[in-house]
Design a protein around this motif. Structure first.
Motif, PDB file in Angstrom:
ATOM      1  N   TRP A 263       2.630  13.822 -13.935  1.00 40.28           N
ATOM      2  CA  TRP A 263       3.320  13.263 -12.887  1.00 40.28           C
ATOM      3  C   TRP A 263       3.983  11.782 -13.201  1.00 40.28           C
ATOM      4  CZ3 TRP A 263       5.949  15.681  -9.211  1.00 40.28           C
ATOM      5  CH2 TRP A 263       6.528  15.247  -8.405  1.00 40.28           C
ATOM      6  N   TYR A 264       3.155  10.917 -13.034  1.00 41.94           N
ATOM      7  CA  TYR A 264       3.474   9.667 -13.676  1.00 41.94           C
ATOM      8  C   TYR A 264       3.512   9.479 -15.267  1.00 41.94           C
ATOM      9  CZ  TYR A 264       3.025   8.190  -8.840  1.00 41.94           C
ATOM     10  OH  TYR A 264       3.408   8.040  -7.448  1.00 41.94           O
ATOM     11  N   ARG A 265       2.780  10.456 -15.918  1.00 41.61           N
ATOM     12  CA  ARG A 265       2.371  10.273 -17.146  1.00 41.61           C
ATOM     13  C   ARG A 265       2.818  11.652 -17.625  1.00 41.61           C
ATOM     14  NH1 ARG A 265      -2.099   7.446 -20.338  1.00 41.61           N
ATOM     15  NH2 ARG A 265      -2.500   6.308 -18.635  1.00 41.61           N
TER      16      ARG A 265
ATOM     17  N   ALA B  58     -10.201   8.327   1.490  1.00 42.66           N
ATOM     18  CA  ALA B  58      -9.412   7.203   0.849  1.00 42.66           C
ATOM     19  C   ALA B  58      -8.516   6.522   2.025  1.00 42.66           C
ATOM     20  CB  ALA B  58      -8.379   7.591  -0.203  1.00 42.66           C
ATOM     21  N   HIS B  59      -8.124   5.414   1.832  1.00 41.42           N
ATOM     22  CA  HIS B  59      -8.615   4.200   0.832  1.00 41.42           C
ATOM     23  C   HIS B  59      -9.362   3.055   1.712  1.00 41.42           C
ATOM     24  CE1 HIS B  59      -6.479   5.140  -2.807  1.00 41.42           C
ATOM     25  NE2 HIS B  59      -5.487   5.320  -2.188  1.00 41.42           N
ATOM     26  N   TYR B  60      -9.976   3.504   2.796  1.00 39.51           N
ATOM     27  CA  TYR B  60     -10.376   2.530   3.933  1.00 39.51           C
ATOM     28  C   TYR B  60     -11.566   3.504   4.534  1.00 39.51           C
ATOM     29  CZ  TYR B  60      -6.432   5.122   5.570  1.00 39.51           C
ATOM     30  OH  TYR B  60      -5.678   6.395   5.909  1.00 39.51           O
TER      31      TYR B  60
ATOM     32  N   PHE C  66       7.484  10.559   3.524  1.00 40.75           N
ATOM     33  CA  PHE C  66       5.914  11.225   3.194  1.00 40.75           C
ATOM     34  C   PHE C  66       5.720  11.228   1.999  1.00 40.75           C
ATOM     35  CE2 PHE C  66       6.435  12.560   7.760  1.00 40.75           C
ATOM     36  CZ  PHE C  66       5.172  12.764   8.096  1.00 40.75           C
ATOM     37  N   ASN C  67       4.275  10.855   1.514  1.00 41.76           N
ATOM     38  CA  ASN C  67       3.963  11.084   0.127  1.00 41.76           C
ATOM     39  C   ASN C  67       3.758  12.831   0.090  1.00 41.76           C
ATOM     40  OD1 ASN C  67       2.147  11.580  -1.928  1.00 41.76           O
ATOM     41  ND2 ASN C  67       1.781   9.192  -2.142  1.00 41.76           N
ATOM     42  N   ARG C  68       4.428  13.440  -0.669  1.00 43.17           N
ATOM     43  CA  ARG C  68       4.335  14.825  -0.710  1.00 43.17           C
ATOM     44  C   ARG C  68       3.397  15.402  -1.650  1.00 43.17           C
ATOM     45  NH1 ARG C  68       6.046  16.298   3.832  1.00 43.17           N
ATOM     46  NH2 ARG C  68       8.106  15.585   4.587  1.00 43.17           N
ATOM     47  N   LYS C  69       2.249  14.698  -2.221  1.00 44.00           N
ATOM     48  CA  LYS C  69       1.312  15.282  -3.016  1.00 44.00           C
ATOM     49  C   LYS C  69       0.235  15.933  -2.281  1.00 44.00           C
ATOM     50  CE  LYS C  69       2.132  11.409  -6.353  1.00 44.00           C
ATOM     51  NZ  LYS C  69       2.669  10.479  -5.663  1.00 44.00           N
ATOM     52  N   GLY C  70       0.484  16.257  -0.935  1.00 43.09           N
ATOM     53  CA  GLY C  70      -0.586  17.147  -0.235  1.00 43.09           C
ATOM     54  C   GLY C  70      -0.667  18.331  -0.902  1.00 43.09           C
TER      55      GLY C  70
ATOM     56  N   SER D  31     -10.902  10.892  -9.761  1.00 41.78           N
ATOM     57  CA  SER D  31     -10.608  10.336  -8.469  1.00 41.78           C
ATOM     58  C   SER D  31      -9.345  10.707  -7.856  1.00 41.78           C
ATOM     59  CB  SER D  31     -11.370   9.072  -7.976  1.00 41.78           C
ATOM     60  OG  SER D  31     -10.896   8.108  -9.319  1.00 41.78           O
ATOM     61  N   GLU D  32      -8.425  10.782  -8.798  1.00 42.34           N
ATOM     62  CA  GLU D  32      -7.007  11.148  -8.563  1.00 42.34           C
ATOM     63  C   GLU D  32      -6.359  11.666  -9.486  1.00 42.34           C
ATOM     64  OE1 GLU D  32      -4.592   8.216  -6.548  1.00 42.34           O
ATOM     65  OE2 GLU D  32      -6.484   7.357  -5.449  1.00 42.34           O
ATOM     66  N   PHE D  33      -5.444  12.800  -9.290  1.00 42.97           N
ATOM     67  CA  PHE D  33      -4.567  13.306 -10.022  1.00 42.97           C
ATOM     68  C   PHE D  33      -3.680  14.240  -9.166  1.00 42.97           C
ATOM     69  CE2 PHE D  33      -6.496  17.990 -10.316  1.00 42.97           C
ATOM     70  CZ  PHE D  33      -7.878  17.412  -9.895  1.00 42.97           C
TER      71      PHE D  33
ATOM     72  N   THR E 199       0.776  -1.405   0.071  1.00 42.61           N
ATOM     73  CA  THR E 199      -0.033   0.103  -0.182  1.00 42.61           C
ATOM     74  C   THR E 199       0.858   1.244   0.099  1.00 42.61           C
ATOM     75  OG1 THR E 199       0.065   0.128   2.373  1.00 42.61           O
ATOM     76  CG2 THR E 199      -1.943  -1.000   1.236  1.00 42.61           C
ATOM     77  N   ASP E 200       0.308   2.306  -0.213  1.00 47.61           N
ATOM     78  CA  ASP E 200       0.954   3.702  -0.280  1.00 47.61           C
ATOM     79  C   ASP E 200       0.689   4.502   0.773  1.00 47.61           C
ATOM     80  OD1 ASP E 200       2.783   5.607  -0.840  1.00 47.61           O
ATOM     81  OD2 ASP E 200       1.286   6.359  -2.335  1.00 47.61           O
ATOM     82  N   TRP E 201       0.611   3.820   2.110  1.00 45.65           N
ATOM     83  CA  TRP E 201       0.216   4.727   3.287  1.00 45.65           C
ATOM     84  C   TRP E 201       0.829   3.808   4.367  1.00 45.65           C
ATOM     85  CZ3 TRP E 201      -4.196   1.930   0.946  1.00 45.65           C
ATOM     86  CH2 TRP E 201      -4.668   0.893   1.837  1.00 45.65           C
TER      87      TRP E 201
ATOM     88  N   GLY F 109     -13.424  -0.011  -4.388  1.00 48.95           N
ATOM     89  CA  GLY F 109     -11.943  -0.361  -4.711  1.00 48.95           C
ATOM     90  C   GLY F 109     -11.409   0.673  -5.266  1.00 48.95           C
ATOM     91  N   ASN F 110      -9.934   0.450  -5.557  1.00 48.68           N
ATOM     92  CA  ASN F 110      -8.970   1.591  -5.971  1.00 48.68           C
ATOM     93  C   ASN F 110      -8.019   0.727  -6.857  1.00 48.68           C
ATOM     94  OD1 ASN F 110      -7.971   4.316  -5.703  1.00 48.68           O
ATOM     95  ND2 ASN F 110      -6.165   2.882  -5.228  1.00 48.68           N
ATOM     96  N   GLU F 111      -8.091   1.363  -8.090  1.00 51.08           N
ATOM     97  CA  GLU F 111      -7.023   0.865  -9.166  1.00 51.08           C
ATOM     98  C   GLU F 111      -6.486  -0.634  -9.024  1.00 51.08           C
ATOM     99  OE1 GLU F 111      -3.481   3.237  -8.438  1.00 51.08           O
ATOM    100  OE2 GLU F 111      -4.162   5.063  -8.754  1.00 51.08           O
ATOM    101  N   THR F 112      -7.655  -1.145  -9.536  1.00 48.86           N
ATOM    102  CA  THR F 112      -7.762  -2.685  -9.257  1.00 48.86           C
ATOM    103  C   THR F 112      -7.635  -3.129 -10.876  1.00 48.86           C
ATOM    104  OG1 THR F 112      -9.961  -2.852  -9.434  1.00 48.86           O
ATOM    105  CG2 THR F 112      -9.011  -2.905  -7.501  1.00 48.86           C
TER     106      THR F 112
ATOM    107  N   VAL G 102      -9.917  -2.347  -0.760  1.00 49.55           N
ATOM    108  CA  VAL G 102      -9.740  -3.358  -1.634  1.00 49.55           C
ATOM    109  C   VAL G 102      -8.844  -2.483  -2.620  1.00 49.55           C
ATOM    110  CG1 VAL G 102     -10.795  -4.270  -3.423  1.00 49.55           C
ATOM    111  CG2 VAL G 102     -11.715  -4.539  -1.241  1.00 49.55           C
ATOM    112  N   TYR G 103      -7.623  -2.741  -2.797  1.00 45.00           N
ATOM    113  CA  TYR G 103      -6.634  -1.661  -3.165  1.00 45.00           C
ATOM    114  C   TYR G 103      -5.463  -2.494  -3.924  1.00 45.00           C
ATOM    115  CZ  TYR G 103      -2.846   2.081  -2.576  1.00 45.00           C
ATOM    116  OH  TYR G 103      -2.093   2.903  -2.959  1.00 45.00           O
ATOM    117  N   TRP G 104      -5.336  -2.079  -5.215  1.00 46.28           N
ATOM    118  CA  TRP G 104      -4.286  -2.504  -5.801  1.00 46.28           C
ATOM    119  C   TRP G 104      -4.275  -4.148  -6.054  1.00 46.28           C
ATOM    120  CZ3 TRP G 104       0.781   0.455  -4.234  1.00 46.28           C
ATOM    121  CH2 TRP G 104       0.829   1.721  -4.618  1.00 46.28           C
TER     122      TRP G 104
HETATM  123  C1  GCB Z   1      -2.492   6.227  -6.664  1.00 47.84           C
HETATM  124  C2  GCB Z   1      -2.904   5.431  -5.509  1.00 47.84           C
HETATM  125  C3  GCB Z   1      -2.681   6.378  -4.191  1.00 47.84           C
HETATM  126  C4  GCB Z   1      -1.072   6.643  -4.215  1.00 47.84           C
HETATM  127  C5  GCB Z   1      -1.060   7.631  -5.244  1.00 47.84           C
HETATM  128  C6  GCB Z   1       0.465   8.154  -5.433  1.00 47.84           C
HETATM  129  O1  GCB Z   1      -2.769   5.991  -7.693  1.00 47.84           O
HETATM  130  O2  GCB Z   1      -4.337   5.591  -5.699  1.00 47.84           O
HETATM  131  O3  GCB Z   1      -3.161   5.463  -3.190  1.00 47.84           O
HETATM  132  O4  GCB Z   1      -0.904   7.514  -2.811  1.00 47.84           O
HETATM  133  O5  GCB Z   1      -1.380   6.976  -6.460  1.00 47.84           O
HETATM  134  O6  GCB Z   1       0.761   9.101  -4.761  1.00 47.84           O
HETATM  135  O7  GCB Z   1       1.233   7.497  -6.080  1.00 47.84           O
END
Ligand code: GCB
Length: 604
Positions: free
Chosen positions: A480-482, A353-355, A569-573, A504-506, A185-187, A416-419, A378-380
C-alpha cells in the motif's frame, strides 16, 4: 486583610487541585448510581466568550454561573434554557451537521436534584470527555481534566443540594501541539461528553480500589489487594467468590490497604470459554461486586502463552467508531456489533486503537471472550521533550490501566504507535512502560513500532524500545504505502529480539462496492489481493504470534479527502461504516479458520 485573603485563595487553589485529582472510582456500575445521561443544554462558544472577557482574562461570572436576568433591565447574553440540546453520551460532530468539523468549546449544562443520605459520599463521574473538561457544580469550579478517552470524577458531597443543582461542563476539543494526541492524527477529532455521566454514591469509608487476579506465574492462586478510603481505614474485609467456594478475610493496615494471596481452583477464562466469576469485596462499611475472569498471560522466547498454552492472536485493529451510525462509539450495542464482526472473522483478539475505548467495550470483550490490546494516544510525533506532555500521557495511561486492570480480556497494554526513534522518545516511552508495570505487573507491554529497512526486501525489527517490551508490535504497509502487493512475496523479516511479534498494522483502502482488477487502487479486488499476498508472507514469519490488520471498519478521518472514494473516511476497513463486508474480510476469515485448526506449536 491582604495576608488572610491571599491565604484563603491559596487554600481554595489547593482545594480545587485536590478535587481535580480525586482518585478514580472504578467499577461504578456496582455502585448506587444516578445517570445524568440524556439531553444536556448546550452553548457552542467558538471564542470562549463564556470563559474570557475582552482582555482575555478569565471571567468571574462566566457561563458556568448559569445566570438569569433578575430584572427586565439585566443584561445576560446567554441562556442555557433557551439553547439547543445535545445527547450525552455522544460526540457533537455527528449530532448537528454544522458541528461536523467544529473544534472549539461547547458548554454543557444539566440540572438535577439529589438527596444525599447521611454517612455517604457522592462523586460526579465522567466516562470520557473529549478532549478537555472544566467542571462546575452550582457555579463553583470542581476541577478539570485533560485527556479525551479516560474516566475521571470529582467529589461533590459537600456541595450537592437536595434540589436545584446544575452541573456545567466546559468541553474543548482544540488540538494542541503539546497534547496527547498532538495536532496530527488519522482519526476524527470528536468533541463532546462522549462517555456516560453519573453521580456515584459510596459509604463514608468505601472500597476505593482493588485488584483480584491470578498471581503472576500461577494458575491456581489468586493474589491482589484492596484499598479503603475514608475515616475508618482499619477494617476486616473479605474477598468472596461464592462459585469457587472462596471467602478470604484480611485486615487493612492504618492506611486502609490490605494485600492477599490464596489458593483457588477456578475454571480459567479463555476466548473459547470466557468464564466470569461473581466476586465481592466486602468490608465492614462497603460491599462491591464485580465480574472477573481468571487467566494468565506470559511470553517465553517468541511464544505467547495463555493459561500456559501457546496461542496465536487472530485479531484485527479497531477504532472507537460507532458502527452503522458513525461517531464515537460508547454503548454496549456498539461493542456487540464490532466484536461480533471480530468473531465472525474467526478472531480471538482485537487491537483497540489508538486510545482507550469505552469501558462497555472492554466488559463486552470479557463476556464474549475476545482478547484485547489496549492503547493510549501516544501517537506519531508528540512533544517528547515536554514534561507536561509526559505528565499528561502518564496520567491517561494510569487512568486506563486503573479502570481496566481487573478485566481478563486485556492481555496487552500498548504505550504508543509509530513513534520516531530518538533519545527523548526512548526515554519517554521507557518511563511509560515502567509506569504500566508498576500499576499492573500481570499483563504484557507492547507498542506498535516501525520497520528498519536493511535493503528493499530485508526488513528488520530493531527499535531500541524493543528491549523494554514483552511483545513487539509492528506496522508495515507492504502493498500500500510500500510497493505493490507482490512485494510481500519477496520480503524477508528479521528481528533483533527473541520476542513474539504481533503484526499490528497492514492493509489498504477500498471503497465497498467499487470493483476493478487487482492492480486498481481503491477497488475491493486490490484490497483482496493485497491481503492474499500479506497472508502468504505472514505465514513465513517464524516469530509471528498475532496479526491485527488495519482495520475492522471504515472510519472518519479529516486526512482522507479523495472525492467519491474517501469523502473523509479512511477506507482501509474490512467492513464499511454501513456494515458491508468487503472481499478482504473473507481472506482474513479463511486465514483465521486455517490458523484456528492448524496452528499448533509446542512451547520451547
Ligand atoms: C498508520 C497509523 C494509523 C493510520 C494508518 C493509515 O500507520 O498507525 O493510525 O490510520 O496508518 O491508514 O495510514
Amino acid at each position: 486583610m491582604r495576608g488572610p485573603r491571599l491565604a484563603a485563595s491559596v487554600v481554595a487553589l489547593i482545594a480545587a487541585h485536590s478535587v481535580s485529582a480525586a482518585e478514580l472510582i472504578t467499577n461504578i456500575e456496582a455502585r448506587k448510581i444516578t445517570r445524568l445521561d440524556g439531553e444536556w443544554q448546550t452553548i457552542v462558544d467558538p471564542y470562549e466568550n463564556g470563559y474570557y472577557d475582552y482582555r482575555l482574562e478569565p471571567l468571574a461570572n462566566g457561563f458556568f454561573k448559569n445566570e438569569k436576568p433578575k430584572t427586565k433591565s439585566d443584561r445576560v447574553e446567554y441562556d442555557f434554557d433557551a439553547s439547543r440540546r445535545l445527547d450525552v453520551p455522544g460526540d457533537w460532530n455527528t449530532q448537528r451537521p454544522e458541528l461536523l468539523l467544529y473544534e472549539g468549546t461547547v458548554w454543557y449544562k444539566k440540572s438535577f436534584d439529589y438527596e444525599t443520605l447521611p454517612h455517604t459520599r457522592v462523586f460526579a463521574h465522567f466516562g470520557a470527555v473529549s478532549q478537555r473538561a472544566i467542571v462546575y457544580l452550582n457555579g463553583e469550579r470542581l476541577g478539570e481534566h485533560d485527556g479525551g478517552f479516560t474516566p475521571f470524577n470529582f467529589e461533590i458531597t459537600d456541595r450537592v443540594k437536595p434540589t436545584g443543582n446544575f452541573l456545567v461542563v466546559k468541553v474543548d476539543n482544540v488540538r494542541r501541539r503539546d497534547g496527547v494526541p498532538t495536532v496530527n492524527t488519522d482519526w476524527w477529532n470528536y468533541g463532546g461528553i462522549t462517555g456516560p455521566v453519573s453521580l456515584v454514591e459510596v459509604p463514608e469509608t468505601y472500597v476505593a480500589d482493588y485488584v483480584v487476579q491470578l498471581r503472576k506465574g500461577s494458575l491456581n492462586e489468586i493474589a491482589g489487594w484492596v484499598r479503603l478510603a475514608g475515616s475508618q481505614l482499619q477494617q476486616k474485609l473479605t474477598i468472596e467468590i461464592p462459585e469457587a467456594g472462596i471467602a478470604h478475610t484480611v485486615a487493612t493496615d492504618p492506611e486502609g490497604f490490605a494485600s492477599f494471596r490464596f489458593p483457588a481452583r477456578v475454571s480459567l477464562w479463555s476466548p473459547e470459554d470466557p468464564k466470569l466469576y461473581d466476586v465481592a469485596v466486602v468490608s465492614e462499611t462497603d460491599r462491591v461486586r464485580d465480574s472477573i475472569g481468571f487467566r494468565s498471560v506470559e511470553v517465553e522466547g517468541t511464544e505467547m502463552l495463555l493459561n500456559g498454552e501457546p496461542i496465536f492472536l487472530r485479531g484485527v485493529s479497531a477504532h472507537a467508531e460507532a458502527p452503522l451510525r458513525t461517531g464515537r462509539a460508547y454503548s454496549v450495542e456498539d461493542a456487540r456489533i464490532l466484536l461480533g464482526w471480530v468473531k465472525e472473522m474467526g478472531g480471538n483478539f482485537v487491537r483497540l486503537a489508538h486510545y482507550p475505548h469505552s469501558e462497555a467495550m472492554i466488559r463486552e470483550a470479557d463476556r464474549l471472550g475476545v482478547l484485547v490490546w489496549s492503547e493510549v494516544p501516544v501517537y506519531w510525533t508528540i512533544q517528547w521533550d515536554n514534561p507536561a506532555t509526559f505528565d499528561n500521557a502518564r496520567q491517561q495511561l494510569s487512568e486506563n490501566v486503573i479502570r481496566d486492570r481487573n478485566r481478563a480480556s486485556i492481555i496487552l497494554w500498548s504505550v504508543g504507535n509509530e513513534t520516531p526513534i530518538g533519545p527523548a522518545r526512548n526515554s519517554f516511552l521507557t518511563r511509560l512502560v515502567a509506569r504500566v508495570r508498576e500499576l499492573d505487573p500481570t499483563r504484557l507491554v507492547t507498542a506498535a513500532l516501525e520497520i528498519h529497512d536493511i535493503d528493499d526486501t530485508t526488513l528488520l525489527i530493531d527499535d531500541p524500545l524493543g528491549d523494554e517490551l514483552d511483545v513487539l508490535g509492528c506496522n508495515e504497509y507492504i502493498g500500500w504505502y510500500r510497493g505493490l502487493p507482490e512485494l510481500c512475496d519477496r520480503v524477508r523479516w528479521k528481528s533483533a529480539y527473541d520476542k513474539p511479534l504481533v503484526m499490528s498494522e497492514f492493509g489498504g483502502g477500498a471503497a465497498y462496492g467499487h470493483h476493478g482488477d487487482a492492480l486498481t487502487r481503491w477497488t475491493e479486488e486490490y484490497q483482496e489481493s493485497l491481503y492474499e499476498h500479506q497472508v502468504a508472507m505472514l505465514k513465513r514469519i517464524p516469530f509471528l504470534r498475532g496479526t491485527t490488520p488495519w482495520i475492522l471498519m471504515d472510519f472518519r478521518s479529516p486526512r482522507r479527502q479523495l472525492p467519491h472514494i474517501q469523502d473523509f473516511f479512511n477506507r482501509k476497513g474490512l467492513v464499511s461504516e454501513r456494515g458491508h463486508k468487503k472481499k478482504a474480510f473473507f481472506v482474513m476469515q479463511r486465514f483465521y479458520a486455517e490458523l484456528a485448526t492448524d496452528w499448533q506449536r509446542s512451547a520451547p
